[in-house]
Design a protein around this motif. Structure first.
Motif, mmCIF file in Angstrom:
data_model
loop_
_atom_site.group_PDB
_atom_site.id
_atom_site.type_symbol
_atom_site.label_atom_id
_atom_site.label_comp_id
_atom_site.label_asym_id
_atom_site.label_seq_id
_atom_site.Cartn_x
_atom_site.Cartn_y
_atom_site.Cartn_z
ATOM 1 N N ALA A 297 0.812 -1.217 0.000
ATOM 2 C CA ALA A 297 0.000 0.000 0.000
ATOM 3 C C ALA A 297 0.848 1.271 0.000
ATOM 4 N N ARG A 298 1.961 1.232 -0.716
ATOM 5 C CA ARG A 298 2.800 2.411 -0.864
ATOM 6 C C ARG A 298 2.869 2.789 -2.341
ATOM 7 N N GLU A 299 2.377 3.960 -2.668
ATOM 8 C CA GLU A 299 2.368 4.412 -4.054
ATOM 9 C C GLU A 299 3.615 5.235 -4.342
ATOM 10 N N VAL A 300 4.338 4.843 -5.377
ATOM 11 C CA VAL A 300 5.533 5.568 -5.800
ATOM 12 C C VAL A 300 5.116 6.635 -6.809
ATOM 13 N N THR A 301 5.583 7.867 -6.600
ATOM 14 C CA THR A 301 5.183 8.981 -7.469
ATOM 15 C C THR A 301 6.353 9.642 -8.181
ATOM 16 N N GLY A 302 7.583 9.266 -7.846
ATOM 17 C CA GLY A 302 8.708 9.934 -8.492
ATOM 18 C C GLY A 302 9.980 9.126 -8.421
ATOM 19 N N LEU A 303 10.855 9.354 -9.417
ATOM 20 C CA LEU A 303 12.147 8.690 -9.488
ATOM 21 C C LEU A 303 13.147 9.695 -10.051
ATOM 22 N N GLU A 304 14.288 9.824 -9.381
ATOM 23 C CA GLU A 304 15.301 10.751 -9.880
ATOM 24 C C GLU A 304 16.694 10.272 -9.480
ATOM 25 N N SER A 305 17.674 10.818 -10.150
ATOM 26 C CA SER A 305 19.068 10.492 -9.851
ATOM 27 C C SER A 305 19.668 11.571 -8.972
ATOM 28 N N SER A 306 20.515 11.120 -8.041
ATOM 29 C CA SER A 306 21.256 12.050 -7.191
ATOM 30 C C SER A 306 22.667 11.497 -7.048
ATOM 31 N N GLY A 307 23.525 11.874 -7.993
ATOM 32 C CA GLY A 307 24.856 11.282 -8.040
ATOM 33 C C GLY A 307 24.744 9.818 -8.390
ATOM 34 N N ALA A 308 25.358 8.956 -7.580
ATOM 35 C CA ALA A 308 25.286 7.517 -7.820
ATOM 36 C C ALA A 308 24.019 6.893 -7.257
ATOM 37 N N ALA A 309 23.268 7.660 -6.504
ATOM 38 C CA ALA A 309 22.051 7.129 -5.876
ATOM 39 C C ALA A 309 20.838 7.358 -6.769
#
Length: 546
Positions: A297-309
């Motif tokens: 029951a966890r909705e993912v709304t975004g994905l981004e890069s932050s350096g190697a992470a």
């Protein structure tokens, strides 16, 4: 429970079991598979738990493997033991694949102190440490034609949360509403094991109250798997088993569309078929056994890069980070674009198999929209109790998208009918579905039919809108990866590495895709599981070179 058709052997087995375990466990014996299944169903209705089932292999009418396969549907958590003679050892090996057998015992086992009790002690200890330990039951009070009540029941069932259903039309339902201080105008009311009453609960709140994990235990992982269908579960199993700190995030229930299937008969290793629920439950237990976290029951709304992470953002504003991400978001059934369908969703119009509603279809005429495997599997399942099942197919026949074995089964079923070149023009009803307007696409003629049940399996819409502007997708929303990103011989825009993307890698290094969400994927359970495993292999390669 012990099952043996030989009365003398049956009494002897029960005697040995009672002598050693009678102080802590109730020993139930049966002398046929049918009577044992009847006893199991009665125990289930009473809320009792079954820890271990011992079944003799050589029984008439229903042998031990056939019995254990059906017993698995009633008590999936019970440990399963096959009693065999020395000559039946091959059957025991077959049972390991068919019913996920825990152990087989050769008869006789004298002395039991050496050959019987140590085996059962280990199985009982494993059962006590499993997810099937005793727990109070969750209660759901609702109405048959309440859309939200249907959604809650489906959510609990697909997440393997035991619950009891009480209709507001029944005295016990009214008593529970009164105890919760409710008048029945807002439904459903969910009463949790600790007595908390939740009125029209949202999915995240409901999940947290019924014991599902919703909060990650860490801020950073080696691998985040987004989506809990076959591809996601496969990735979680292989990732965790190979030492990656893995978390799987699912917005509703693990299993995806496959988890709603009543019977999958063309999956490798299950010649007698397996239900989507069974397959999902085994995969989920396997993933957690290796140490994977599963968040529901966890909705993912975004994905981004932050350096190697790689940062994964949730709808509530929180986020987690990881070295790598596998997108296994799968697909959803497209909405039926017919007047009245939206208003009657959950009140006679259902998307997917909605197995919690199947029992109520007994003796009714059922309509199914769709011509692919999921529609065929639902038709076969519902035909067991329905008066008739009618498949409404836009095309000329079923051959375009349904497996041959299902087409044959449907053709041999006397109460399943296929109407080709037919679409639903409108759905009618006040508080529930009452009628459907059907249209023949070749002649244009329409027909009004009485209907209380419509199950929709049309198309596959990828759940990828939240990736817009981040991950490259095709015109239909499916995720592009590997060679599809470099079809013109050039790397994707923004690609900074001196190598091309790996086979399942997206335009973001370290972000991979597996299963139905990938452009041009096979849309089969086995291929999705395989892609989940392959994606983990590529994650290892990516991490080694990062």
């Amino acid at each position: 429970m012990t099952v043996d058709d030989d009365p003398g052997v049956s009494r002897a087995v029960a005697r040995d079991l009672r002598r050693h375990y009678g102080a802590s466990y109730r020993i139930v014996r049966a002398e046929s598979g049918e009577s044992a299944l009847e006893a199991l169903r009665e125990l289930k209705l009473r809320g009792d738990l079954v820890a271990v089932i011992l079944a003799d292999h050589r029984m008439p009418q229903m042998n031990g493997i056939e019995f254990l396969e059906q017993a698995l549907d009633v008590y999936p958590g019970a440990r399963r033991v096959l009693l065999t003679a020395y000559a039946d050892s091959n059957a025991a090996i077959d049972a390991i694949n068919v019913v996920d057998l825990d152990h087989y015992l050769l008869k006789p086992w004298d002395p039991p102190e050496e050959k019987l009790y140590p085996v059962l002690d280990d199985l009982l200890e494993a059962w006590r440490c499993s997810d099937f330990r005793p727990m109070p039951s969750t209660k759901v009070v609702g109405h048959r034609w309440s859309a939200r009540s249907s959604d809650v029941r489906e959510f609990l069932a697909r997440n393997q949360v035991p619950y009891r259903w009480y209709s507001t039309d029944e005295p016990e339902g009214q008593r529970l509403l009164a105890a919760a201080g409710q008048d029945g105008q807002r439904l459903p009311v969910v009463i949790t094991a600790d007595g908390t009453a939740l009125v029209e609960p949202e999915v995240p709140d409901l999940a947290a109250h019924v014991g599902l994990a919703t909060t990650p235990t860490a801020d950073f992982y080696d691998l985040v798997v987004i989506g809990g269908g076959p591809a996601g579960l496969g990735a979680a199993v292989y990732g965790a088993s190979e030492g990656l700190r893995t978390v799987l995030v699912e917005r509703s229930a693990t299993g995806g569309q496959a988890g709603q299937s009543s019977r999958i008969e063309n999956y490798l290793g299950f010649p007698d078929g397996v239900s989507g629920g069974q397959l999902t439950d085994r995969a989920r237990r396997q993933a957690t056994k290796f140490g994977a976290e599963i968040l529901s029951a966890r909705e993912v709304t975004g994905l981004e890069s932050s350096g190697a992470a790689r940062l994964v953002r949730f709808a509530d504003g929180s986020q987690i980070a990881a070295h790598s991400v596998i997108l296994a978001t799968g697909v959803s059934y497209r909405q039926l674009e017919a007047p009245g369908a939206d208003e009657l969703s959950g009140r006679g119009v259902f998307y997917g198999s909605a197995l919690t509603e199947a029992a109520a279809c007994q003796g009714h005429d059922v309509y199914i929209v769709g011509g692919a495997n999921s529609a065929g599997q639902a038709a076969m399942y519902l035909s067991r109790g329905a008066k008739s099942v009618t498949l409404l197919v836009r095309g000329a026949d079923l051959t375009a998208s349904m497996s041959h074995y299902l087409i044959q089964q449907i053709a041999e079923s006397p109460n399943i009918f296929v109407r080709a070149h037919t679409v639903v023009e409108a759905a009618h009803g006040e508080n529930q579905l009452e009628q459907l307007m059907l249209r023949d696409t070749t002649s244009g003629q329409t027909e009004l039919v009485d209907a209380q049940w419509l199950f929709v399996f049309i198309g596959a819409a990828p759940l990828t809108d939240w990736l817009d502007g981040t991950v490259s997708r095709d015109e239909r929303g499916f995720i592009l990866a590997g060679p599809d990103l470099t079809a013109d011989g050039r790397p994707p825009v923004g690609w900074e590495l001196d190598r091309p993307p790996y086979h399942l890698e997206t335009n973001i290094p370290g972000v991979f895709v597996a299963g139905d969400a990938r452009a041009e994927s096979a849309k089969r359970v086995a291929s999705a599981v395989g892609e989940g495993a392959m994606a983990v292999m590529l994650v290892h390669r990516y991490l080694e070179q990062s």
